[in-house]
Write a protein that holds these residues in place. Structure first.
Motif, PDB file in Angstrom:
ATOM      1  N   ASN A 155       0.618  -1.280   0.180  1.00  0.00           N
ATOM      2  CA  ASN A 155       0.275  -0.216   0.340  1.00  0.00           C
ATOM      3  C   ASN A 155       0.684   1.100   0.237  1.00  0.00           C
ATOM      4  OD1 ASN A 155      -2.348  -1.488  -0.286  1.00  0.00           O
ATOM      5  ND2 ASN A 155      -1.792  -2.530   2.617  1.00  0.00           N
ATOM      6  N   SER A 156       2.121   1.503  -0.259  1.00  0.00           N
ATOM      7  CA  SER A 156       3.381   2.343  -0.282  1.00  0.00           C
ATOM      8  C   SER A 156       2.301   3.566  -1.310  1.00  0.00           C
ATOM      9  CB  SER A 156       3.920   2.366  -0.367  1.00  0.00           C
ATOM     10  OG  SER A 156       5.188   3.017   0.060  1.00  0.00           O
ATOM     11  N   SER A 157       2.808   4.508  -1.334  1.00  0.00           N
ATOM     12  CA  SER A 157       2.470   5.433  -1.800  1.00  0.00           C
ATOM     13  C   SER A 157       3.863   5.814  -2.594  1.00  0.00           C
ATOM     14  CB  SER A 157       1.856   6.737  -1.291  1.00  0.00           C
ATOM     15  OG  SER A 157       2.669   7.810  -0.404  1.00  0.00           O
ATOM     16  N   VAL A 158       4.918   5.285  -2.329  1.00  0.00           N
ATOM     17  CA  VAL A 158       5.983   6.026  -2.612  1.00  0.00           C
ATOM     18  C   VAL A 158       6.961   4.015  -2.647  1.00  0.00           C
ATOM     19  CG1 VAL A 158       6.150   8.165  -1.016  1.00  0.00           C
ATOM     20  CG2 VAL A 158       6.987   6.009  -0.320  1.00  0.00           C
ATOM     21  N   ASP A 159       8.139   5.180  -3.846  1.00  0.00           N
ATOM     22  CA  ASP A 159       8.303   3.957  -4.525  1.00  0.00           C
ATOM     23  C   ASP A 159       9.191   3.039  -2.930  1.00  0.00           C
ATOM     24  OD1 ASP A 159       8.225   3.450  -6.896  1.00  0.00           O
ATOM     25  OD2 ASP A 159       9.868   4.621  -7.404  1.00  0.00           O
TER      26      ASP A 159
END
Length: 333
Positions: A155-159
């Protein structure tokens, strides 16, 4: 999946690219990075040369700003950000909120990677940094289990970037209180753990005494191969014991070759090799192994198998010639 390798100097940078690194990370010759040792790091002119060389080969170069500005001395850190933007470096790696704020406001085109020293271990932390400073990537701390890494990656919004290989220690990502207690400096304050000016080796008969700021931290045979002396990996005599031993931590390196398929399936975008203090030979050997392993996995993911010669090569350059999966294989939370 990116292979990100250390570059303590131009020779290591060239070795990394020669062996197949997609990108390197480096620091300036001052206390703005946590590996501030003589003979390491880059002058502004060398950094310009490094960036030009990387881009001419279609590779990337990231500037490491992973120390915290001292009160009244912030200008050095700001100047480093200015330089990275001016040279059109591919990313800035930092953890300090004031530096993230400065960089994101002045240079919105400069990609920001959240340093491992921010200790961001949950989605809320990642979202905060993404929303506040528009970070593109976060380097995960080496305290997460494989399950926790997978859960975060879903669910991470960033790499996400993880450490794949290199020395381990017991400090909490740069906050080495042992080094600070003995020498007055730790990596993210003075720019180095166990600063070289405090290290002294002394021969005593057939033994070598290793002292850090005049404190005896190890005794070894005079012909024994020694790593760089740090407090946590010294050998000490416990009460009621007669022999010195590793009471805090044995010299060990992280090696996640066996986890490569799991990390790739989880969507980890970058594998980081530790070791800006190590030689160009180390950089080239480790990079070559990981390049071959990643390419082998990408060519046929279902048939990926660790080759014995890969681990044999990595074991030879590991601390104490011992490797571990570290927290990745931890079952408890």
């Amino acid at each position: 999946m990116e292979l990100l390798c250390p570059a303590g100097n131009l020779a290591s940078l060239k070795a990394a690219f020669r062996a197949g690194a997609d990108a390197v990370y480096l620091g300036l010759k001052n206390d703005t990075n946590a590996r501030s040792f003589a003979g390491l790091n880059f002058t502004p002119e060398q950094m310009k040369q490094a960036t030009k060389l990387a881009h001419s080969q279609g590779r990337k170069v990231f500037l490491t700003l992973n120390t915290y500005p001292k009160p009244g001395e912030e200008s050095r850190w700001y100047q480093a950000i200015d330089l990275a933007a001016q040279l059109q470096m591919d990313a800035l790696i930092t953890a300090d909120i004031s530096l993230l704020d400065y960089a994101s406001r002045r240079y919105p085109h400069l990609p920001l990677h959240l340093s491992v020293q921010a200790s961001a271990t949950n989605l809320a932390a990642l979202e905060f940094y993404q929303q506040a400073f528009n970070i593109e990537r976060a380097v995960l701390p080496r305290v997460l289990s494989m399950k926790q890494v997978k859960d975060l990656a879903k669910n991470s919004s960033v790499d996400l970037e993880v450490f794949a290989f290199g020395s381990l220690c017991i400090m909490a990502e740069g906050r080495c209180h042992l080094s600070s207690y003995v020498t007055g400096q730790s990596p993210n304050t003075g720019g180095s753990c166990s600063p070289a000016k405090h290290v002294r080796w002394q021969e005593d008969g057939n033994q070598c005494l290793t002292r850090l700021n005049e404190i005896l931290i190890d005794t070894s045979n005079i012909d024994q191969q020694l790593g760089y002396p740090v407090v946590c990996k010294g050998r000490y005599i416990a009460e009621n014991e007669s022999q010195a031993d590793y009471l805090l931590e044995s010299p060990t390196s992280l090696n996640t070759l066996s986890l490569l398929p799991q990390l790739a399936n989880a969507g980890i975008c970058s594998l980081k090799i530790e070791g800006r203090q190590r030689s160009p030979v180390y950089v080239e050997q480790v990079t070559r192994v990981w390049r071959e392993a990643i390419d082998s996995y990408l060519a046929n993911p279902n048939a990926f198998t660790e080759l014995a010669r890969w681990n044999e090569t990595l074991a030879k350059v590991s601390e104490g010639q011992v490797t571990t999966l570290g927290a990745y294989e931890r079952q408890w939370q």
